[in-house]
Each structure stands twice: as C-alpha cells, then as structure tokens.
Design a protein around this motif. Structure first.
Motif, PDB file in Angstrom:
ATOM      1  N   PHE A  34       0.972  -1.361  -0.054  1.00 21.81           N
ATOM      2  CA  PHE A  34       0.089  -0.068  -0.113  1.00 21.81           C
ATOM      3  C   PHE A  34       0.975   1.190   0.163  1.00 21.81           C
ATOM      4  CE2 PHE A  34      -2.722   3.393   1.789  1.00 21.81           C
ATOM      5  CZ  PHE A  34      -3.933   3.015   1.125  1.00 21.81           C
ATOM      6  N   LYS A  35       1.884   1.398   0.943  1.00 22.04           N
ATOM      7  CA  LYS A  35       2.787   2.455   0.861  1.00 22.04           C
ATOM      8  C   LYS A  35       3.512   2.524  -0.359  1.00 22.04           C
ATOM      9  CE  LYS A  35       5.728   5.017   3.897  1.00 22.04           C
ATOM     10  NZ  LYS A  35       6.386   5.232   5.169  1.00 22.04           N
ATOM     11  N   GLU A  36       4.218   1.426  -1.076  1.00 25.16           N
ATOM     12  CA  GLU A  36       4.542   1.769  -2.285  1.00 25.16           C
ATOM     13  C   GLU A  36       3.750   2.311  -3.281  1.00 25.16           C
ATOM     14  OE1 GLU A  36       5.779  -2.310  -3.509  1.00 25.16           O
ATOM     15  OE2 GLU A  36       7.516  -2.249  -2.152  1.00 25.16           O
ATOM     16  N   THR A  37       2.555   1.944  -3.337  1.00 29.10           N
ATOM     17  CA  THR A  37       1.464   2.286  -4.318  1.00 29.10           C
ATOM     18  C   THR A  37       0.950   3.537  -4.226  1.00 29.10           C
ATOM     19  OG1 THR A  37       1.066   0.100  -4.511  1.00 29.10           O
ATOM     20  CG2 THR A  37      -0.515   1.591  -5.677  1.00 29.10           C
ATOM     21  N   VAL A  38       0.609   3.858  -2.779  1.00 26.12           N
ATOM     22  CA  VAL A  38      -0.257   5.212  -2.710  1.00 26.12           C
ATOM     23  C   VAL A  38       0.761   6.168  -2.238  1.00 26.12           C
ATOM     24  CG1 VAL A  38      -1.869   6.249  -0.990  1.00 26.12           C
ATOM     25  CG2 VAL A  38      -2.191   3.788  -1.982  1.00 26.12           C
ATOM     26  N   GLY A  39       1.868   5.725  -1.585  1.00 22.18           N
ATOM     27  CA  GLY A  39       2.858   6.864  -0.874  1.00 22.18           C
ATOM     28  C   GLY A  39       2.726   7.210   0.391  1.00 22.18           C
ATOM     29  N   ILE A  40       1.712   6.543   1.218  1.00 27.22           N
ATOM     30  CA  ILE A  40       1.656   6.918   2.614  1.00 27.22           C
ATOM     31  C   ILE A  40       0.862   5.660   3.041  1.00 27.22           C
ATOM     32  CG2 ILE A  40       1.321   9.203   2.432  1.00 27.22           C
ATOM     33  CD1 ILE A  40      -1.690   8.984   2.718  1.00 27.22           C
ATOM     34  N   SER A  41       1.125   5.375   4.535  1.00 28.42           N
ATOM     35  CA  SER A  41       0.828   4.043   5.121  1.00 28.42           C
ATOM     36  C   SER A  41      -0.805   4.072   4.938  1.00 28.42           C
ATOM     37  CB  SER A  41       1.081   4.134   6.581  1.00 28.42           C
ATOM     38  OG  SER A  41       0.368   5.047   7.355  1.00 28.42           O
ATOM     39  N   PRO A  42      -1.165   2.995   5.218  1.00 27.83           N
ATOM     40  CA  PRO A  42      -2.893   2.591   5.365  1.00 27.83           C
ATOM     41  C   PRO A  42      -3.388   3.577   6.194  1.00 27.83           C
ATOM     42  CG  PRO A  42      -1.733   0.539   4.955  1.00 27.83           C
ATOM     43  CD  PRO A  42      -0.691   1.440   5.308  1.00 27.83           C
ATOM     44  N   HIS A  43      -2.663   3.580   7.459  1.00 27.83           N
ATOM     45  CA  HIS A  43      -3.629   4.586   8.576  1.00 27.83           C
ATOM     46  C   HIS A  43      -3.413   5.817   8.443  1.00 27.83           C
ATOM     47  CE1 HIS A  43      -4.369   5.869  12.770  1.00 27.83           C
ATOM     48  NE2 HIS A  43      -3.384   6.675  12.576  1.00 27.83           N
ATOM     49  N   ALA A  44      -2.313   6.537   7.585  1.00 26.15           N
ATOM     50  CA  ALA A  44      -2.316   7.663   7.361  1.00 26.15           C
ATOM     51  C   ALA A  44      -3.286   7.947   6.138  1.00 26.15           C
ATOM     52  CB  ALA A  44      -1.012   8.096   6.618  1.00 26.15           C
ATOM     53  N   TYR A  45      -3.487   7.192   5.266  1.00 18.26           N
ATOM     54  CA  TYR A  45      -4.555   7.244   4.243  1.00 18.26           C
ATOM     55  C   TYR A  45      -6.007   7.327   4.800  1.00 18.26           C
ATOM     56  CZ  TYR A  45      -7.272   6.482   0.109  1.00 18.26           C
ATOM     57  OH  TYR A  45      -8.087   6.636  -1.014  1.00 18.26           O
ATOM     58  N   VAL A  46      -6.301   6.533   5.718  1.00 17.61           N
ATOM     59  CA  VAL A  46      -7.549   6.512   6.264  1.00 17.61           C
ATOM     60  C   VAL A  46      -7.826   7.919   6.837  1.00 17.61           C
ATOM     61  CG1 VAL A  46      -9.065   5.187   8.114  1.00 17.61           C
ATOM     62  CG2 VAL A  46      -8.071   3.784   6.581  1.00 17.61           C
ATOM     63  N   LEU A  47      -7.063   8.074   7.855  1.00 22.01           N
ATOM     64  CA  LEU A  47      -6.859   9.425   8.564  1.00 22.01           C
ATOM     65  C   LEU A  47      -7.140  10.490   7.557  1.00 22.01           C
ATOM     66  CD1 LEU A  47      -6.963   9.392  11.611  1.00 22.01           C
ATOM     67  CD2 LEU A  47      -4.771  10.171  11.456  1.00 22.01           C
ATOM     68  N   SER A  48      -6.449  10.566   6.422  1.00 24.51           N
ATOM     69  CA  SER A  48      -6.734  11.837   5.644  1.00 24.51           C
ATOM     70  C   SER A  48      -8.232  11.788   4.895  1.00 24.51           C
ATOM     71  CB  SER A  48      -5.667  11.730   4.451  1.00 24.51           C
ATOM     72  OG  SER A  48      -5.783  10.680   3.441  1.00 24.51           O
ATOM     73  N   ARG A  49      -8.371  10.468   4.625  1.00 28.57           N
ATOM     74  CA  ARG A  49      -9.906  10.314   4.003  1.00 28.57           C
ATOM     75  C   ARG A  49     -11.096  10.570   5.173  1.00 28.57           C
ATOM     76  NH1 ARG A  49     -10.691  11.768   0.064  1.00 28.57           N
ATOM     77  NH2 ARG A  49     -12.547  10.678  -0.099  1.00 28.57           N
ATOM     78  N   ARG A  50     -10.754  10.455   6.290  1.00 28.46           N
ATOM     79  CA  ARG A  50     -11.591  10.834   7.336  1.00 28.46           C
ATOM     80  C   ARG A  50     -11.735  12.323   7.526  1.00 28.46           C
ATOM     81  NH1 ARG A  50     -10.855   5.819  11.499  1.00 28.46           N
ATOM     82  NH2 ARG A  50     -12.288   4.605  10.549  1.00 28.46           N
ATOM     83  N   VAL A  51     -10.414  13.015   7.491  1.00 28.59           N
ATOM     84  CA  VAL A  51     -10.633  14.460   7.788  1.00 28.59           C
ATOM     85  C   VAL A  51     -11.351  14.937   6.502  1.00 28.59           C
ATOM     86  CG1 VAL A  51      -9.065  16.369   7.533  1.00 28.59           C
ATOM     87  CG2 VAL A  51      -8.574  14.726   9.088  1.00 28.59           C
ATOM     88  N   ALA A  70     -18.087  11.365  14.809  1.00 29.19           N
ATOM     89  CA  ALA A  70     -18.797  10.075  14.873  1.00 29.19           C
ATOM     90  C   ALA A  70     -18.907   9.436  13.174  1.00 29.19           C
ATOM     91  CB  ALA A  70     -20.144  10.258  15.763  1.00 29.19           C
ATOM     92  N   ALA A  71     -19.592  10.452  12.401  1.00 31.66           N
ATOM     93  CA  ALA A  71     -19.725  10.239  11.269  1.00 31.66           C
ATOM     94  C   ALA A  71     -18.485   9.744  10.334  1.00 31.66           C
ATOM     95  CB  ALA A  71     -20.748  11.051  10.343  1.00 31.66           C
ATOM     96  N   CYS A  72     -17.629  10.370  10.556  1.00 28.02           N
ATOM     97  CA  CYS A  72     -16.161  10.197   9.991  1.00 28.02           C
ATOM     98  C   CYS A  72     -15.190   9.088  10.596  1.00 28.02           C
ATOM     99  CB  CYS A  72     -15.412  11.566   9.932  1.00 28.02           C
ATOM    100  SG  CYS A  72     -16.171  12.765   8.979  1.00 28.02           S
ATOM    101  N   GLY A  73     -15.667   8.566  11.691  1.00 27.01           N
ATOM    102  CA  GLY A  73     -15.166   7.273  12.201  1.00 27.01           C
ATOM    103  C   GLY A  73     -13.853   7.689  13.333  1.00 27.01           C
ATOM    104  N   PHE A  74     -14.050   8.855  13.777  1.00 31.28           N
ATOM    105  CA  PHE A  74     -13.392   9.239  15.347  1.00 31.28           C
ATOM    106  C   PHE A  74     -14.097   8.784  16.254  1.00 31.28           C
ATOM    107  CE2 PHE A  74     -11.893  11.991  11.787  1.00 31.28           C
ATOM    108  CZ  PHE A  74     -10.681  11.956  11.834  1.00 31.28           C
ATOM    109  N   SER A  75     -13.169   8.419  17.319  1.00 32.31           N
ATOM    110  CA  SER A  75     -13.565   7.824  18.337  1.00 32.31           C
ATOM    111  C   SER A  75     -14.238   8.790  19.187  1.00 32.31           C
ATOM    112  CB  SER A  75     -12.669   7.208  19.168  1.00 32.31           C
ATOM    113  OG  SER A  75     -11.605   8.033  19.460  1.00 32.31           O
ATOM    114  N   ASN A  76     -13.801  10.363  19.111  1.00 33.62           N
ATOM    115  CA  ASN A  76     -14.351  11.276  19.689  1.00 33.62           C
ATOM    116  C   ASN A  76     -13.973  12.642  19.181  1.00 33.62           C
ATOM    117  OD1 ASN A  76     -11.682  12.182  20.909  1.00 33.62           O
ATOM    118  ND2 ASN A  76     -11.903  10.379  22.136  1.00 33.62           N
TER     119      ASN A  76
END
Length: 101
Positions: A34-51, A70-76
C-alpha cells in the motif's frame, strides 16, 4: 477494492488486518505494498480520508462537531479536532465558520 472498502466504511473501525483481508494479503505485505503504491501508510490514508469527509460535512454546516466526528469514524471529537488541525491547519469549528459567514 481496498479504497472502495475504506470509503464505504469510513465511519467504522478500519484496522490494518481488515484492510489486508480485503486485499487478500497478510497485514505486513499489505502495509508495504500500500505504501509503495499510494505513497503513505494505510493508517495515514484512512485518517486523511476521514478528515476530507469531515471537511465536506463541515462545509454543509448542519451536523454538530461531535456528529461529524462520529460520522467520519473518529472515536471522539477531541481526536477529530487533533487530526483535523494537523492536516488542515485550523480547528473544525474555525473551518466551518469560514463557510457559514
């Protein structure tokens, strides 16, 4: 498929194991590929999409900050605010005010 899975489940827990399962890979190989393909880690990608989803919802202006978090998947709301500010440069409330004036 993984990107579609992330978008469909952005409000849910998206851990590395579940993303790797969708890709049919071990978590280790998935994270590296994923990091090779997208350029960032999966966690960073998910966080950026949530933001980014949060930005869209805040421009609409109807939901509370806690509701957006809550709608974006953040715990609080605090976690949402921290992630949002680090990526956008302002708090979610300040961002929303730019669009409601």
């Amino acid at each position: 498929h993984v990107v579609d899975y992330i978008e469909a489940g952005i409000d849910q827990d998206l851990d590395l194991a579940s993303l790797a399962e969708v890709a049919g890979m071990s978590p280790y190989h998935f994270a590296h590929r994923f990091k090779e393909t997208v350029g960032i880690s999966p966690h960073a990608y998910v966080l950026s999409r949530r933001v980014r989803r949060g930005q869209q919802m805040l421009r609409d202006g109807r939901a509370s900050l806690a509701g957006v978090a809550a709608a974006c998947g953040f715990s609080n709301q605090a976690h949402f605010t921290t992630a949002f500010r680090s990526r956008v440069g302002v708090t979610p409330g300040a961002y929303r005010r730019q669009f409601t004036l």
